[in-house]
Design an enzyme around this catalytic site. Structure first.
Site, short mmCIF file in Angstrom:
data_model
loop_
_atom_site.label_atom_id
_atom_site.label_comp_id
_atom_site.label_asym_id
_atom_site.label_seq_id
_atom_site.Cartn_x
_atom_site.Cartn_y
_atom_site.Cartn_z
CB SER A 141 -0.92 -0.27 1.10
OG SER A 141 -2.03 1.08 1.56
CB THR A 142 1.19 4.50 2.65
OG1 THR A 142 -0.17 4.00 2.40
CG2 THR A 142 1.32 5.64 2.33
CG HIS A 167 -4.24 -0.81 -1.17
ND1 HIS A 167 -4.21 -0.94 0.21
CD2 HIS A 167 -4.58 -2.25 -1.03
CE1 HIS A 167 -4.39 -1.77 0.74
NE2 HIS A 167 -5.24 -2.63 -0.09
CG MET A 259 -2.22 3.68 6.92
SD MET A 259 -2.71 5.89 6.63
CE MET A 259 -1.57 5.96 6.25
CG ASP A 262 -5.85 -5.20 2.43
OD1 ASP A 262 -6.03 -6.32 2.93
OD2 ASP A 262 -5.83 -4.70 1.10
#
Length: 328
Positions: A141-142, A167, A259, A262
């Site tokens: 993600s991030t 993401h 973050m 997930d």
């Protein structure tokens, strides 16, 4: 604001406007095609989470970028701590001459950008890795764009099939895939319903309106279906990981920077089923959220720095999963 900037720059010695765009996907496409020396970005766009993909592209192109602050004369400007860019932001309340002088000064100054992601020559695969029957799963993600560049660029072109969930904002899937494909020896493609997972190929679900799940078999196949968010995301890392639990003994899974949580529960299910599971460590993570959540619930067999993950994936593919299943 954009037209004012164009008018200020056009005709000035040493500067030429080669493209304009009104949103981040269009900016990405234009920058990728035209390879500018400098990109001006509205400050509000530079603060969006999906701008991390733009940063990766600018580093790959060796392009500088400056944010633009639009305000009226007399309003406060941006404080130094709020600057999302490498240089002081351009203020459109200033004169055209001042704007051009600031652009030229930035171009002539030493770059203060963050280091580029590590893009390595592919590691040499251990004999038999490509025929190991393994499947590699990755969630991020991030900060994941740079992390994926680091891991995937180190994998050889004949590595086992790979499925990735990243993401990112809608409309960025194609841009992310082009960036990864141009920097890696493996072939990177977008996830499509019914496609086969093949040796030397990376299938990516990012910014798409459906979850990527896998159907076990020889070969594995991809299911991309719309549905409710899972662990707050669509597509979801958990959805991908859970779909491969029935074949966990053949899986090597890695959860990278991001973050939230997930992927943590899905990684735990894979480990319980006998998969080799890897989590990125805190020191090398942009955001130590998803890997932390997985580590705290016992889903991670090996916690590694980002630069060590590709080698660990190849080693696991070559050696198999000696630890086997763990108790529920």
């Amino acid at each position: 604001m954009r037209m004012k900037l164009v008018k200020a720059i056009e005709g000035k010695p040493g500067m030429r406007v080669i493209g304009q765009a009104s949103d981040l996907p269009a900016t990405y496409t234009a920058a990728e095609a035209m390879e500018p020396a400098l990109v001006l970005v509205a400050r509000e766009l530079a603060l969006l989470p999906e701008f991390s993909l733009m940063r990766s592209l600018f580093r790959a192109l060796d392009a500088r970028w400056i944010t633009v602050d639009h305000r009226s004369i007399g309003q406060p400007g941006i404080s130094g701590g709020d600057q999302p860019g490498d240089f002081a932001p351009i203020d459109t309340a200033h004169s055209p001459e001042a704007i051009c002088a600031q652009i030229l000064a930035a171009m002539q100054s030493p770059s203060i950008r963050q280091p580029s992601p590590v893009v390595s020559a592919p590691l040499r695969a251990t004999t038999g890795v490509s025929r190991s029957g393994k499947l590699i799963l990755i969630g991020a993600s991030t900060g994941g764009v740079d992390a994926l560049l680091t891991v995937l660029s180190a994998l050889p072109k004949d590595c086992p099939p790979i499925a990735v969930v990243q993401h990112t904002g809608q409309g960025f899937s194609e841009s992310l895939i082009r960036l990864l494909d141009r920097r890696c020896a493996v072939t990177v493609v977008a996830a499509q319903d019914g496609m086969e997972l093949m040796t030397g190929h990376v299938v990516v679900a990012a910014g798409c309106p459906g979850h990527m799940r896998l159907k076990s078999g020889k070969p594995w196949r991809v299911d991309v279906e719309p549905g409710p968010h899972v662990t707050g995301h669509l597509p979801s890392v958990d959805a991908l990981f859970h779909s491969a639990v029935s074949s966990a003994n053949s899986v090597v899974a890695a959860l990278l920077t991001g973050m939230g949580r997930d992927g943590a529960e899905g990684l735990l299910a894979l480990r319980k089923g006998g998969a080799m599971t890897i989590g990125q460590d805190e020191s090398s993570s942009v955001v130590y959220g998803m890997p932390r959540a997985a580590w705290e619930i016992g889903a991670v067999r090996q916690q590694l720095a980002l630069g060590d993950i590709a080698a660990a994936i190849l080693k696991a593919c070559a050696q198999g999963n000696e630890e086997g299943r763990i108790a529920s």
